[in-house]
Design a protein around this motif. Structure first.
Motif, PDB file in Angstrom:
ATOM      1  N   LYS A  83      -2.688  -4.098   4.908  1.00 49.40           N
ATOM      2  CA  LYS A  83      -1.273  -3.376   4.818  1.00 49.40           C
ATOM      3  C   LYS A  83      -1.590  -2.306   3.406  1.00 49.40           C
ATOM      4  O   LYS A  83      -1.241  -1.229   3.620  1.00 49.40           O
ATOM      5  CB  LYS A  83      -0.439  -4.449   4.182  1.00 49.40           C
ATOM      6  CG  LYS A  83       0.868  -3.803   4.434  1.00 49.40           C
ATOM      7  CD  LYS A  83       1.995  -4.846   4.146  1.00 49.40           C
ATOM      8  CE  LYS A  83       3.413  -4.428   4.271  1.00 49.40           C
ATOM      9  NZ  LYS A  83       4.583  -5.809   4.221  1.00 49.40           N
ATOM     10  N   LEU A  84      -2.353  -3.133   2.546  1.00 46.96           N
ATOM     11  CA  LEU A  84      -2.927  -1.968   1.336  1.00 46.96           C
ATOM     12  C   LEU A  84      -3.911  -0.775   1.949  1.00 46.96           C
ATOM     13  O   LEU A  84      -3.473   0.315   1.449  1.00 46.96           O
ATOM     14  CB  LEU A  84      -3.632  -2.756   0.476  1.00 46.96           C
ATOM     15  CG  LEU A  84      -3.776  -2.273  -1.054  1.00 46.96           C
ATOM     16  CD1 LEU A  84      -2.478  -2.177  -1.748  1.00 46.96           C
ATOM     17  CD2 LEU A  84      -4.717  -3.361  -1.746  1.00 46.96           C
ATOM     18  N   GLU A  86      -3.999   0.157   4.934  1.00 46.32           N
ATOM     19  CA  GLU A  86      -3.599   0.718   6.085  1.00 46.32           C
ATOM     20  C   GLU A  86      -4.454   0.753   7.355  1.00 46.32           C
ATOM     21  O   GLU A  86      -4.920   1.792   7.826  1.00 46.32           O
ATOM     22  CB  GLU A  86      -3.028   2.264   5.762  1.00 46.32           C
ATOM     23  CG  GLU A  86      -1.773   2.417   4.915  1.00 46.32           C
ATOM     24  CD  GLU A  86      -1.717   3.843   4.099  1.00 46.32           C
ATOM     25  OE1 GLU A  86      -2.428   4.538   4.237  1.00 46.32           O
ATOM     26  OE2 GLU A  86      -0.644   3.763   3.674  1.00 46.32           O
ATOM     27  N   LYS A 319      -4.710   3.648  -4.626  1.00 43.10           N
ATOM     28  CA  LYS A 319      -3.824   2.993  -5.733  1.00 43.10           C
ATOM     29  C   LYS A 319      -2.325   2.592  -4.806  1.00 43.10           C
ATOM     30  O   LYS A 319      -2.089   3.237  -4.112  1.00 43.10           O
ATOM     31  CB  LYS A 319      -3.242   3.916  -6.558  1.00 43.10           C
ATOM     32  CG  LYS A 319      -3.766   3.592  -7.921  1.00 43.10           C
ATOM     33  CD  LYS A 319      -3.676   4.502  -9.021  1.00 43.10           C
ATOM     34  CE  LYS A 319      -3.112   3.872 -10.338  1.00 43.10           C
ATOM     35  NZ  LYS A 319      -3.311   4.737 -11.526  1.00 43.10           N
ATOM     36  N   GLY A 320      -2.263   1.397  -5.086  1.00 44.88           N
ATOM     37  CA  GLY A 320      -0.961   1.101  -4.461  1.00 44.88           C
ATOM     38  C   GLY A 320      -0.633  -0.518  -4.623  1.00 44.88           C
ATOM     39  O   GLY A 320      -1.445  -1.204  -5.302  1.00 44.88           O
ATOM     40  N   GLU A 321       0.308  -1.148  -4.038  1.00 47.98           N
ATOM     41  CA  GLU A 321       0.423  -2.447  -3.970  1.00 47.98           C
ATOM     42  C   GLU A 321       1.264  -2.919  -2.363  1.00 47.98           C
ATOM     43  O   GLU A 321       1.580  -1.967  -1.753  1.00 47.98           O
ATOM     44  CB  GLU A 321       1.315  -3.070  -4.930  1.00 47.98           C
ATOM     45  CG  GLU A 321       2.806  -2.125  -5.067  1.00 47.98           C
ATOM     46  CD  GLU A 321       3.672  -2.623  -5.983  1.00 47.98           C
ATOM     47  OE1 GLU A 321       3.083  -2.786  -7.272  1.00 47.98           O
ATOM     48  OE2 GLU A 321       4.951  -2.719  -5.808  1.00 47.98           O
ATOM     49  N   ALA A 322       0.858  -4.128  -2.208  1.00 41.59           N
ATOM     50  CA  ALA A 322       1.414  -4.655  -0.868  1.00 41.59           C
ATOM     51  C   ALA A 322       1.637  -6.159  -0.975  1.00 41.59           C
ATOM     52  O   ALA A 322       0.633  -6.842  -1.700  1.00 41.59           O
ATOM     53  CB  ALA A 322       0.152  -4.388   0.225  1.00 41.59           C
ATOM     54  N   TYR A 323       2.542  -6.706  -0.380  1.00 44.06           N
ATOM     55  CA  TYR A 323       2.866  -7.836   0.054  1.00 44.06           C
ATOM     56  C   TYR A 323       2.906  -8.460   1.341  1.00 44.06           C
ATOM     57  O   TYR A 323       3.498  -7.707   2.083  1.00 44.06           O
ATOM     58  CB  TYR A 323       4.196  -8.423  -0.737  1.00 44.06           C
ATOM     59  CG  TYR A 323       4.616  -9.825  -0.682  1.00 44.06           C
ATOM     60  CD1 TYR A 323       4.152 -10.938  -1.322  1.00 44.06           C
ATOM     61  CD2 TYR A 323       5.360 -10.232   0.523  1.00 44.06           C
ATOM     62  CE1 TYR A 323       4.545 -12.250  -1.347  1.00 44.06           C
ATOM     63  CE2 TYR A 323       5.801 -11.442   0.725  1.00 44.06           C
ATOM     64  CZ  TYR A 323       5.517 -12.525  -0.262  1.00 44.06           C
ATOM     65  OH  TYR A 323       5.684 -13.881  -0.145  1.00 44.06           O
ATOM     66  N   VAL A 338      -2.324  -5.847  -5.940  1.00 41.63           N
ATOM     67  CA  VAL A 338      -2.231  -4.693  -6.624  1.00 41.63           C
ATOM     68  C   VAL A 338      -3.518  -4.037  -6.654  1.00 41.63           C
ATOM     69  O   VAL A 338      -4.588  -4.634  -6.993  1.00 41.63           O
ATOM     70  CB  VAL A 338      -1.632  -4.700  -7.793  1.00 41.63           C
ATOM     71  CG1 VAL A 338      -1.596  -3.410  -8.572  1.00 41.63           C
ATOM     72  CG2 VAL A 338      -0.324  -5.396  -7.830  1.00 41.63           C
TER      73      VAL A 338
ATOM     74  N   GLU B  23       7.513   1.713  -0.215  1.00 38.00           N
ATOM     75  CA  GLU B  23       6.236   1.686  -0.159  1.00 38.00           C
ATOM     76  C   GLU B  23       5.611   0.696   1.101  1.00 38.00           C
ATOM     77  O   GLU B  23       5.922  -0.284   1.024  1.00 38.00           O
ATOM     78  CB  GLU B  23       5.430   1.448  -1.622  1.00 38.00           C
ATOM     79  CG  GLU B  23       4.166   1.789  -1.702  1.00 38.00           C
ATOM     80  CD  GLU B  23       3.624   1.230  -2.751  1.00 38.00           C
ATOM     81  OE1 GLU B  23       4.308   1.008  -3.580  1.00 38.00           O
ATOM     82  OE2 GLU B  23       2.333   1.261  -2.829  1.00 38.00           O
ATOM     83  N   LYS B  24       5.055   1.225   1.960  1.00 38.90           N
ATOM     84  CA  LYS B  24       4.491   0.321   3.191  1.00 38.90           C
ATOM     85  C   LYS B  24       5.545  -0.292   3.610  1.00 38.90           C
ATOM     86  O   LYS B  24       5.072  -1.407   3.713  1.00 38.90           O
ATOM     87  CB  LYS B  24       3.142  -0.235   2.336  1.00 38.90           C
ATOM     88  CG  LYS B  24       2.193   0.541   2.073  1.00 38.90           C
ATOM     89  CD  LYS B  24       1.029  -0.125   1.698  1.00 38.90           C
ATOM     90  CE  LYS B  24      -0.157   0.718   1.272  1.00 38.90           C
ATOM     91  NZ  LYS B  24       0.115   1.262  -0.001  1.00 38.90           N
ATOM     92  N   GLU B  26       8.063  -1.556   2.116  1.00 34.30           N
ATOM     93  CA  GLU B  26       8.672  -2.541   1.454  1.00 34.30           C
ATOM     94  C   GLU B  26       9.635  -1.854   0.498  1.00 34.30           C
ATOM     95  O   GLU B  26       9.206  -0.410   0.181  1.00 34.30           O
ATOM     96  CB  GLU B  26       7.601  -3.410   0.631  1.00 34.30           C
ATOM     97  CG  GLU B  26       6.951  -4.333   1.530  1.00 34.30           C
ATOM     98  CD  GLU B  26       5.531  -4.706   1.000  1.00 34.30           C
ATOM     99  OE1 GLU B  26       5.394  -4.947  -0.266  1.00 34.30           O
ATOM    100  OE2 GLU B  26       4.700  -4.620   1.448  1.00 34.30           O
ATOM    101  N   TYR B  62      -1.104  -4.465 -17.176  1.00 40.42           N
ATOM    102  CA  TYR B  62      -1.627  -3.122 -17.494  1.00 40.42           C
ATOM    103  C   TYR B  62      -2.131  -2.901 -18.920  1.00 40.42           C
ATOM    104  O   TYR B  62      -1.581  -2.471 -19.795  1.00 40.42           O
ATOM    105  CB  TYR B  62      -0.555  -2.170 -17.040  1.00 40.42           C
ATOM    106  CG  TYR B  62      -0.300  -2.259 -15.519  1.00 40.42           C
ATOM    107  CD1 TYR B  62      -1.031  -1.540 -14.599  1.00 40.42           C
ATOM    108  CD2 TYR B  62       1.032  -2.750 -15.154  1.00 40.42           C
ATOM    109  CE1 TYR B  62      -0.609  -1.566 -13.170  1.00 40.42           C
ATOM    110  CE2 TYR B  62       1.376  -3.027 -13.852  1.00 40.42           C
ATOM    111  CZ  TYR B  62       0.475  -2.456 -12.918  1.00 40.42           C
ATOM    112  OH  TYR B  62       1.046  -2.181 -11.640  1.00 40.42           O
ATOM    113  N   ARG B  85      11.706  -5.806  -3.784  1.00 38.52           N
ATOM    114  CA  ARG B  85      10.776  -6.059  -4.783  1.00 38.52           C
ATOM    115  C   ARG B  85      11.368  -5.368  -6.204  1.00 38.52           C
ATOM    116  O   ARG B  85      11.663  -4.215  -6.080  1.00 38.52           O
ATOM    117  CB  ARG B  85       9.491  -5.711  -4.682  1.00 38.52           C
ATOM    118  CG  ARG B  85       8.321  -6.137  -5.674  1.00 38.52           C
ATOM    119  CD  ARG B  85       7.219  -6.330  -5.211  1.00 38.52           C
ATOM    120  NE  ARG B  85       6.411  -5.103  -4.566  1.00 38.52           N
ATOM    121  CZ  ARG B  85       5.563  -4.928  -3.428  1.00 38.52           C
ATOM    122  NH1 ARG B  85       5.937  -5.733  -2.471  1.00 38.52           N
ATOM    123  NH2 ARG B  85       5.538  -3.763  -3.180  1.00 38.52           N
TER     124      ARG B  85
END
Lengths: 389, 162
Positions: A83-84, A86, A319-323, A338, B23-24, B26, B62, B85
């Motif tokens: 998912k992150l 793609e 850069k990004g995040e996915a669950y 992340v 985002e994706k 979500e 961070y 989220r």
């Protein structure tokens, strides 16, 4: 009159705690007044280690979470990374993944069934359950090369293609298995001793289960329709016809019934998947991410270079995040990853189902008898490797 | 459906919401820490929203930025299966949500254990995975993977001596 409670330690070395769980029990006679679980004896820092490896390398850690269920763990991690980054996974790989995950679910549930019955005192079931578990593990070993820690899924697909021999073995197993489930049921479902030990024990209400974040068969035994395979379908699960078994009372007996029915449903899914495996590649077309075929590596210099480059340097998702989450045998297993644009995950978060299921244990056993603690721990089916990580 | 739901949130807490984005597949909502508790409480209790399940709660470090940490809540509504989220940037201290979702009790303990983020009004904020005398918070970026004391021998303390 003055009342004093007795405090006893159950575990960490206790065969019925399924690992290194320590429970501090405060007792009034034989009734439990307060229970405090102590965990962390198996903590290996997997979330920290995951941040120090490339995306391909971090895959092997996931096997060591819930060690009865390596393949589903692999899948959850791969889904999150895909998912992150793609990446579209080809249908054939998705079907292979489904077959393997459902086989693994059967193996995990059989391990649970055998040990849970053994905890309560029914020894025979263990031998029956392990007979079939052995067959499943033989199939898993045939295709992945390992019984416990397969590390078979890859980001973008699976490690190798399945063959006719595998399909034959699976079909043989699938044909035979429903009769075997009937056998387990004749031993337990209407057994009066079994029912006395399980009906009405360790119950939790629907609202409380939701509030505690309980997932998997424990939640469905309360009658909540929540299965990640249906709610947020992944890996083509929407193409298979299966029902989600539900319980009513949320007690130990209902959890048993739910899992027994899940064995039959998993069998149905495998049956449909093995007949419908589409032709095509078993790995995504993403040369900068997926590793090349082993045969190519040995004959073609370009593939050898690519193998070396991806194997040592990894790849860099944006850069990004996915669950992403899967329905593991214990419940919803999720990975929250992340990326900061480098070849290593910036945050490697694991959402472990057993951790939250266990956090509801004190609520289930307070007010019950000591002997029922064993039955309740067995019924929530915890694996400490996943709780402690 | 989802747009309406988030519209209700923005209507009520507009100025405390930093951003809302997809985002994706979500939905990610970044909120400001001052009203984090009220926003989550609204999401949990409001009739139309009713996000009744806390799927996950975790921290992200961070290092070098200000505020340093981010706490991520993943909540789900059982009624329509919507997942959102919620993210908050914090500097080591945040209000607990364990009274809204019981699941937060252990998850906040874990976040405290791993990042040292303190949750105010938490009923039982102890370390959960690591021993109580452990030094440091291992998931912080300035904590070395092998630990601070990897090259030092174990201290053996016999019970008779102490």
């Amino acid at each position: 009159m003055e009342t004093t409670f007795m405090t006893i330690n159950m575990g960490p070395q206790h065969p019925a705690t399924h690992g290194v769980l320590r429970l501090l029990l405060e007792l009034d006679g034989e009734t439990i007044v307060r229970a405090v679980p102590h965990i962390g004896y198996l903590h290996r820092g997997i979330e920290k280690l995951g941040e120090t490896r490339t995306y391909h390398q971090a895959l092997v850690f996931t096997d060591r979470l819930d060690y009865t269920n390596g393949l589903s763990n692999n899948l959850a991690y791969c889904l999150a990374v895909e998912k992150l980054a793609e990446i579209e996974v080809p249908k054939r790989a998705q079907y292979i993944r489904v077959i393997l995950c459902e086989l693994q679910r059967i193996a995990a549930h059989l391990l649970w069934l055998g040990t849970h019955a053994l905890d309560i005192g029914a020894m025979t079931v263990l031998f029956y359950a392990f007979r079939e578990r052995e067959k499943v593990l033989d199939i898993v070993e045939y295709i992945t090369g390992a019984r416990l820690t397969p590390s078979f899924m890859r980001i973008g697909g699976v490690a190798r293609d399945i063959d006719g021999e595998f399909a034959k073995k699976v079909k043989e197993f699938v044909k035979d298995f429903p009769k075997r489930v009937d056998e387990y049921e004749t031993l337990l479902t209407e057994n009066i001793i079994w029912k006395k030990r399980t009906v009405g024990i360790g119950a939790i209400s629907k609202d409380e289960a939701l509030s505690y974040g309980v997932t998997g068969p424990v939640l469905r035994a309360c009658g909540v329709y929540y299965d990640v395979r249906k709610a947020h379908p992944y890996s083509s699960y929407e193409e298979f016809d299966f029902v989600v078994p539900l319980g009513k009372n949320g007690d130990v007996y209902d959890r048993y019934l739910v899992r027994i029915n899940e064995l039959r449903q998993s069998n149905r899914i495998i049956e449909q998947a093995i007949d419908g495996v589409p032709e095509g590649p078993f790995k995504a077309k993403a040369p900068e991410v997926t590793l090349p075929d082993k045969d190519d590596v040995q004959t073609d210099i370009a593939s050898l270079i690519r193998q070396f480059k991806i194997g040592t340097g990894g790849f860099r998702p944006k850069k990004g995040e996915a669950y992403a989450s899967v329905e593991a045998p214990k419940g919803e297993l999720g990975f929250y990853i992340v990326s900061d644009g480098t070849e290593r995950p910036f945050r490697f978060r694991i959402r472990p189902p057993s951790f939250l299921n266990l956090s509801a244990l004190p609520r289930m056993i307070e007010g019950q008898l000591v002997a029922d603690v064993i039955a309740t721990i067995g019924s929530i089916d915890i694996v400490l490797g996943e709780i402690d990580r | 459906m989802r747009q309406n739901k988030l519209g209700r949130l923005i209507e009520n807490f507009g100025e405390y919401i930093v951003s809302v984005k997809e985002e994706k597949g979500e939905t990610v909502v970044v909120v400001r820490p001052e009203r984090q508790k009220e926003i989550l409480s609204f999401l949990r209790k409001d009739e139309e929203l009713s996000y009744d399940m806390l799927i996950d709660l975790c921290g992200v470090d961070y290092f070098g930025e200000n505020p340093r940490f981010e706490v991520v809540y993943l909540i789900r509504s059982m009624r329509d299966g919507d997942r959102v989220r919620i993210k908050v940037r914090v500097e080591e201290e945040l209000e607990t949500v364990s009274d809204l979702w019981s699941a937060a009790n252990w998850l906040e303990r874990e976040t405290y254990d791993m990042f040292g983020i303190k949750f105010k009004n938490h009923p039982d904020l102890r370390r959960i995975l690591l021993p109580e005398d452990f030094n440091g918070h291992p998931l912080r970026k300035d904590f070395p993977v092998e630990g601070f004391d990897f090259d030092r021998p174990f201290e053996v303390k016999l019970e008779e001596e102490s």
